[in-house]
Design a protein around this motif. Structure first.
Motif, PDB file in Angstrom:
ATOM      1  N   ASN A  28       0.861  -1.193   0.000  1.00 58.59           N
ATOM      2  CA  ASN A  28       0.000   0.000   0.000  1.00 58.59           C
ATOM      3  C   ASN A  28       0.889   1.231   0.000  1.00 58.59           C
ATOM      4  OD1 ASN A  28      -2.943  -0.995   0.581  1.00 58.59           O
ATOM      5  ND2 ASN A  28      -1.594  -2.225   1.860  1.00 58.59           N
ATOM      6  N   PHE A  30       1.177   5.580  -1.168  1.00 56.87           N
ATOM      7  CA  PHE A  30       0.652   6.840  -1.689  1.00 56.87           C
ATOM      8  C   PHE A  30       1.664   7.352  -2.714  1.00 56.87           C
ATOM      9  CE2 PHE A  30      -1.635   7.200   2.460  1.00 56.87           C
ATOM     10  CZ  PHE A  30      -2.919   7.362   1.955  1.00 56.87           C
ATOM     11  N   VAL A  72      -0.488  11.094   9.172  1.00 53.48           N
ATOM     12  CA  VAL A  72      -0.597  10.411   7.884  1.00 53.48           C
ATOM     13  C   VAL A  72       0.379  11.093   6.930  1.00 53.48           C
ATOM     14  CG1 VAL A  72      -2.094   9.860   5.932  1.00 53.48           C
ATOM     15  CG2 VAL A  72      -2.994   9.751   8.268  1.00 53.48           C
ATOM     16  N   VAL A  74       1.934  11.674   3.351  1.00 51.86           N
ATOM     17  CA  VAL A  74       1.616  11.548   1.935  1.00 51.86           C
ATOM     18  C   VAL A  74       2.564  12.444   1.137  1.00 51.86           C
ATOM     19  CG1 VAL A  74      -0.815  10.933   2.284  1.00 51.86           C
ATOM     20  CG2 VAL A  74      -0.173  13.328   2.070  1.00 51.86           C
ATOM     21  N   LEU A  82      -3.519   6.277  -4.073  1.00 51.80           N
ATOM     22  CA  LEU A  82      -3.264   5.130  -3.220  1.00 51.80           C
ATOM     23  C   LEU A  82      -3.264   3.895  -4.106  1.00 51.80           C
ATOM     24  CD1 LEU A  82      -2.900   3.750  -0.482  1.00 51.80           C
ATOM     25  CD2 LEU A  82      -5.398   3.677  -0.306  1.00 51.80           C
ATOM     26  N   TYR A 118       1.647   3.659   2.948  1.00 52.85           N
ATOM     27  CA  TYR A 118       0.449   3.630   3.782  1.00 52.85           C
ATOM     28  C   TYR A 118       0.641   2.376   4.627  1.00 52.85           C
ATOM     29  CZ  TYR A 118      -4.538   3.471   5.037  1.00 52.85           C
ATOM     30  OH  TYR A 118      -5.725   3.440   5.715  1.00 52.85           O
TER      31      TYR A 118
END
Length: 162
Positions: A28, A30, A72, A74, A82, A118
């Motif tokens: 996972n 970003f 978070v 990013v 994503l 992520y």
């Protein structure tokens, strides 16, 4: 499709494969908007059906401004994507180890392009990787760990703090 159904559409797939006790070495990430097309095309071109199994591959655009939680991490672009490679396959230990190494290679290529992890998948990372991941928020991550997990019982296998 109604919103609730759309939000939960993957749940049915996961519920179907859960009893099979498949291995789930997920990836996972970003991705910055400007790298997504090329990165996804190159990455997917290297995966075989045997390496993905029955799991879906998802690609979602996300407006960065909608991600308001401070921890978070990013990419710095207004639009991020994503990418989730949700592998689900029966696999022996050598196969899982090979897929984890593949996950790490995918991760490293993405990070070099400005992506972030992520952290819900199966990407082997080190404390140094976590420090880079959190960047200037690393001291806050350490402080939060001390405050909210003083006995160190959460995420012992992730290597974040140890």
């Amino acid at each position: 499709m109604p919103l609730h159904a759309w939000l939960n559409r993957i749940t049915a797939v996961i519920d179907q494969i859960r009893p099979l006790k498949f291995q789930n070495p997920w990836v996972n990430l970003f991705l910055p908007d400007h790298t997504t097309d090329t990165f996804v095309a190159e990455t997917l071109s290297t995966l075989t059906p045997a390496e993905v199994g029955g799991g879906p591959i998802l690609l979602y655009p996300v407006q960065r401004k909608r991600l308001t939680r401070p921890m978070v991490r990013v990419p710095g672009t207004d639009l991020v994507f994503l990418l989730s490679i949700l592998r689900a396959l029966p696999a022996d230990e050598p196969t899982v180890e090979a897929l984890l190494a593949d996950n790490r290679a995918i991760h490293d290529r993405a990070i070099a392009l400005g992506a972030t992890q992520y952290p819900i998948g199966s990407i082997p990372v080190t404390r140094t990787d976590w420090r880079r991941h959190y960047g200037p928020r690393w001291p806050q991550a350490l402080a939060d760990k001390t405050t909210y997990d003083p006995r160190g019982i959460l995420t012992p296998g992730q290597g974040v703090f140890g």
